[in-house]
Design a protein around this motif. Sequence first.
Motif, PDB file in Angstrom:
ATOM      1  N   ARG A  98       0.838  -1.200   0.000  1.00  0.00           N
ATOM      2  CA  ARG A  98       0.000   0.000   0.000  1.00  0.00           C
ATOM      3  C   ARG A  98       0.868   1.243   0.000  1.00  0.00           C
ATOM      4  O   ARG A  98       2.076   1.191   0.254  1.00  0.00           O
ATOM      5  N   ALA A  99       0.228   2.367  -0.255  1.00  0.00           N
ATOM      6  CA  ALA A  99       0.958   3.636  -0.279  1.00  0.00           C
ATOM      7  C   ALA A  99       1.586   3.972   1.064  1.00  0.00           C
ATOM      8  O   ALA A  99       2.576   4.710   1.123  1.00  0.00           O
ATOM      9  N   ASP A 100       1.022   3.428   2.162  1.00  0.00           N
ATOM     10  CA  ASP A 100       1.594   3.703   3.488  1.00  0.00           C
ATOM     11  C   ASP A 100       2.739   2.755   3.823  1.00  0.00           C
ATOM     12  O   ASP A 100       3.292   2.805   4.927  1.00  0.00           O
ATOM     13  N   GLY A 101       3.114   1.890   2.868  1.00  0.00           N
ATOM     14  CA  GLY A 101       4.245   0.994   3.081  1.00  0.00           C
ATOM     15  C   GLY A 101       3.894  -0.350   3.671  1.00  0.00           C
ATOM     16  O   GLY A 101       4.754  -1.214   3.788  1.00  0.00           O
ATOM     17  N   LYS A 102       2.640  -0.570   4.054  1.00  0.00           N
ATOM     18  CA  LYS A 102       2.246  -1.863   4.618  1.00  0.00           C
ATOM     19  C   LYS A 102       2.163  -2.923   3.511  1.00  0.00           C
ATOM     20  O   LYS A 102       1.733  -2.645   2.395  1.00  0.00           O
ATOM     21  N   THR A 103       2.587  -4.121   3.856  1.00  0.00           N
ATOM     22  CA  THR A 103       2.636  -5.240   2.924  1.00  0.00           C
ATOM     23  C   THR A 103       1.498  -6.211   3.221  1.00  0.00           C
ATOM     24  O   THR A 103       1.235  -6.524   4.381  1.00  0.00           O
ATOM     25  N   ASN A 104       0.839  -6.695   2.175  1.00  0.00           N
ATOM     26  CA  ASN A 104      -0.216  -7.690   2.345  1.00  0.00           C
ATOM     27  C   ASN A 104       0.416  -9.074   2.423  1.00  0.00           C
ATOM     28  O   ASN A 104       0.766  -9.674   1.404  1.00  0.00           O
ATOM     29  N   LEU A 105       0.589  -9.591   3.635  1.00  0.00           N
ATOM     30  CA  LEU A 105       1.235 -10.887   3.821  1.00  0.00           C
ATOM     31  C   LEU A 105       0.492 -12.004   3.103  1.00  0.00           C
ATOM     32  O   LEU A 105       1.102 -12.969   2.634  1.00  0.00           O
ATOM     33  N   ALA A 106      -0.833 -11.881   3.004  1.00  0.00           N
ATOM     34  CA  ALA A 106      -1.636 -12.930   2.380  1.00  0.00           C
ATOM     35  C   ALA A 106      -1.320 -13.092   0.898  1.00  0.00           C
ATOM     36  O   ALA A 106      -1.571 -14.150   0.319  1.00  0.00           O
ATOM     37  N   ALA A 107      -0.777 -12.049   0.267  1.00  0.00           N
ATOM     38  CA  ALA A 107      -0.515 -12.074  -1.171  1.00  0.00           C
ATOM     39  C   ALA A 107       0.946 -12.349  -1.509  1.00  0.00           C
ATOM     40  O   ALA A 107       1.315 -12.344  -2.686  1.00  0.00           O
ATOM     41  N   LEU A 108       1.791 -12.593  -0.523  1.00  0.00           N
ATOM     42  CA  LEU A 108       3.210 -12.814  -0.779  1.00  0.00           C
ATOM     43  C   LEU A 108       3.469 -14.226  -1.311  1.00  0.00           C
ATOM     44  O   LEU A 108       2.730 -15.166  -1.010  1.00  0.00           O
ATOM     45  N   SER A 109       4.534 -14.353  -2.078  1.00  0.00           N
ATOM     46  CA  SER A 109       4.963 -15.663  -2.559  1.00  0.00           C
ATOM     47  C   SER A 109       5.680 -16.405  -1.434  1.00  0.00           C
ATOM     48  O   SER A 109       5.985 -15.830  -0.379  1.00  0.00           O
ATOM     49  N   THR A 110       5.967 -17.676  -1.670  1.00  0.00           N
ATOM     50  CA  THR A 110       6.660 -18.482  -0.667  1.00  0.00           C
ATOM     51  C   THR A 110       8.021 -17.884  -0.315  1.00  0.00           C
ATOM     52  O   THR A 110       8.397 -17.792   0.857  1.00  0.00           O
ATOM     53  N   GLN A 111       8.769 -17.455  -1.333  1.00  0.00           N
ATOM     54  CA  GLN A 111      10.084 -16.881  -1.082  1.00  0.00           C
ATOM     55  C   GLN A 111       9.988 -15.559  -0.340  1.00  0.00           C
ATOM     56  O   GLN A 111      10.774 -15.269   0.565  1.00  0.00           O
ATOM     57  N   GLN A 112       9.000 -14.748  -0.711  1.00  0.00           N
ATOM     58  CA  GLN A 112       8.846 -13.443  -0.059  1.00  0.00           C
ATOM     59  C   GLN A 112       8.484 -13.586   1.409  1.00  0.00           C
ATOM     60  O   GLN A 112       8.996 -12.854   2.255  1.00  0.00           O
ATOM     61  N   ILE A 113       7.608 -14.542   1.736  1.00  0.00           N
ATOM     62  CA  ILE A 113       7.211 -14.704   3.134  1.00  0.00           C
ATOM     63  C   ILE A 113       8.361 -15.270   3.958  1.00  0.00           C
ATOM     64  O   ILE A 113       8.471 -15.007   5.162  1.00  0.00           O
ATOM     65  N   ARG A 114       9.259 -16.010   3.326  1.00  0.00           N
ATOM     66  CA  ARG A 114      10.421 -16.508   4.053  1.00  0.00           C
ATOM     67  C   ARG A 114      11.328 -15.370   4.512  1.00  0.00           C
ATOM     68  O   ARG A 114      12.016 -15.475   5.529  1.00  0.00           O
ATOM     69  N   ASP A 115      11.354 -14.288   3.747  1.00  0.00           N
ATOM     70  CA  ASP A 115      12.146 -13.126   4.145  1.00  0.00           C
ATOM     71  C   ASP A 115      11.487 -12.368   5.297  1.00  0.00           C
ATOM     72  O   ASP A 115      12.151 -11.629   6.026  1.00  0.00           O
ATOM     73  N   ILE A 116      10.168 -12.527   5.442  1.00  0.00           N
ATOM     74  CA  ILE A 116       9.425 -11.865   6.518  1.00  0.00           C
ATOM     75  C   ILE A 116       9.521 -12.659   7.822  1.00  0.00           C
ATOM     76  O   ILE A 116       9.671 -12.092   8.904  1.00  0.00           O
ATOM     77  N   ARG A 117       9.388 -13.988   7.723  1.00  0.00           N
ATOM     78  CA  ARG A 117       9.431 -14.829   8.925  1.00  0.00           C
ATOM     79  C   ARG A 117      10.734 -14.642   9.679  1.00  0.00           C
ATOM     80  O   ARG A 117      11.787 -14.471   9.083  1.00  0.00           O
ATOM     81  N   TRP A 118      10.655 -14.713  10.999  1.00  0.00           N
ATOM     82  CA  TRP A 118      11.772 -14.560  11.923  1.00  0.00           C
ATOM     83  C   TRP A 118      12.258 -13.113  11.977  1.00  0.00           C
ATOM     84  O   TRP A 118      12.397 -12.558  13.056  1.00  0.00           O
TER      85      TRP A 118
END
Length: 385
Positions: A98-118
């Motif tokens: 979003r324009a405020d910089g928030k990321t939609n975790l539900a729409a991330l790919s497997t690789q992208q969510i791995r960068d978010i976890r931990w």
Amino acid sequence: MTLLEVNDLSIRYAVEDGSSVHAADDVSFTVERGETYGLVGESGCGKTTLAKSLVHLLDSNGYIESGEVWFDATLPAWEDDDGNPRREIVEDDSYPVRADGKTNLAALSTQQIRDIRWRDVALIPQSAMNALNPVYKVGDQIVEAILRHEPGTTKREADERARDLLERVGIEPDRADDYAHQFSGGMKQRAVIAMAMACGPDLLIADEPTTALDVIIQDRILEELEKLQEEFGVSILVISHDISVMAEICDRMAVMYGGKVMESGPKEDIFQRTANPYTLGLKNSFPTITQRNQSLVSIPGTPPTLRDPEEGCRFRDRCPFVVEECHASHPPMYDVESVESEGVRRESADQRSHRSACYRVDELEQIRTDATQEDTWTEQEIENR
């Protein structure tokens, strides 16, 4: 400032006959920075499913059907030199930002969510006893998480941090060289908490963090979580079936039943101005230290099947206050404050306000009184409704 914003999240589990289990339906809540938010309810109500869905750890037959999970974290590849979301990415509809910089975790790919976890969101799983690898030393497992998300860190630096983290949660640093089977249940739980904090996440999801522990160790684990929150400023999402845990640790909370949120709001409002029949029934089933000779009253019946559930309020078959309207559709979330101050049922989208999904929310005074009577919760009384 809002860290996590869950909007109308619905989660399903596919089954062999082609139908699906409605594990969570249109669930919405927010978690602010630095606060502890709780999800409470009976086993099978969808709490753990919600937690796992946030970081894409559902079982293979589970999936997010609809909804959004906006989180205040930006993937490194999406940041400019100042750490802000790149304009071309914000304006590109193919990226879930979003324009405020928030990321939609539900729409991330497997690789992208791995960068978010931990790094940004860490999960303390429900069974800490089985969460640790039995053939790896406990310290090595923490080191592995650090090196995965901080490639510039040396193994020696990671090992020092792992030992420091263990010490912070009350475990001797030298125990980093031990294996999981050499730890007691309470120590395993503390080690998993240390591992979750290894990369300094903004959000810590604690799924039943005190299950299978005696009350003394439970209290110590809760104290450790509170200390970590004060020290690191981490937000905590706690999942539990134990409302006494919620009363001790949470700032705000939501009460779930049958995949739906039945009541939500500040902890004080939930416990002192309870506004939903299910929450009242849940409170009746837990002892308090303030009432002598208290009789515990269980809610009769069993939770509904969530495989293609029927229309209407999910709690209607076990509720002693059911009316005709409850069979037609599940009630929306009403603002309790407007009901108590104005006597008006008004739907509310304000996640911070005290809200209740009940068509009789305008009759709270009588319902609260009747709910304290043991006879109200007999199966015969409910069947007569």
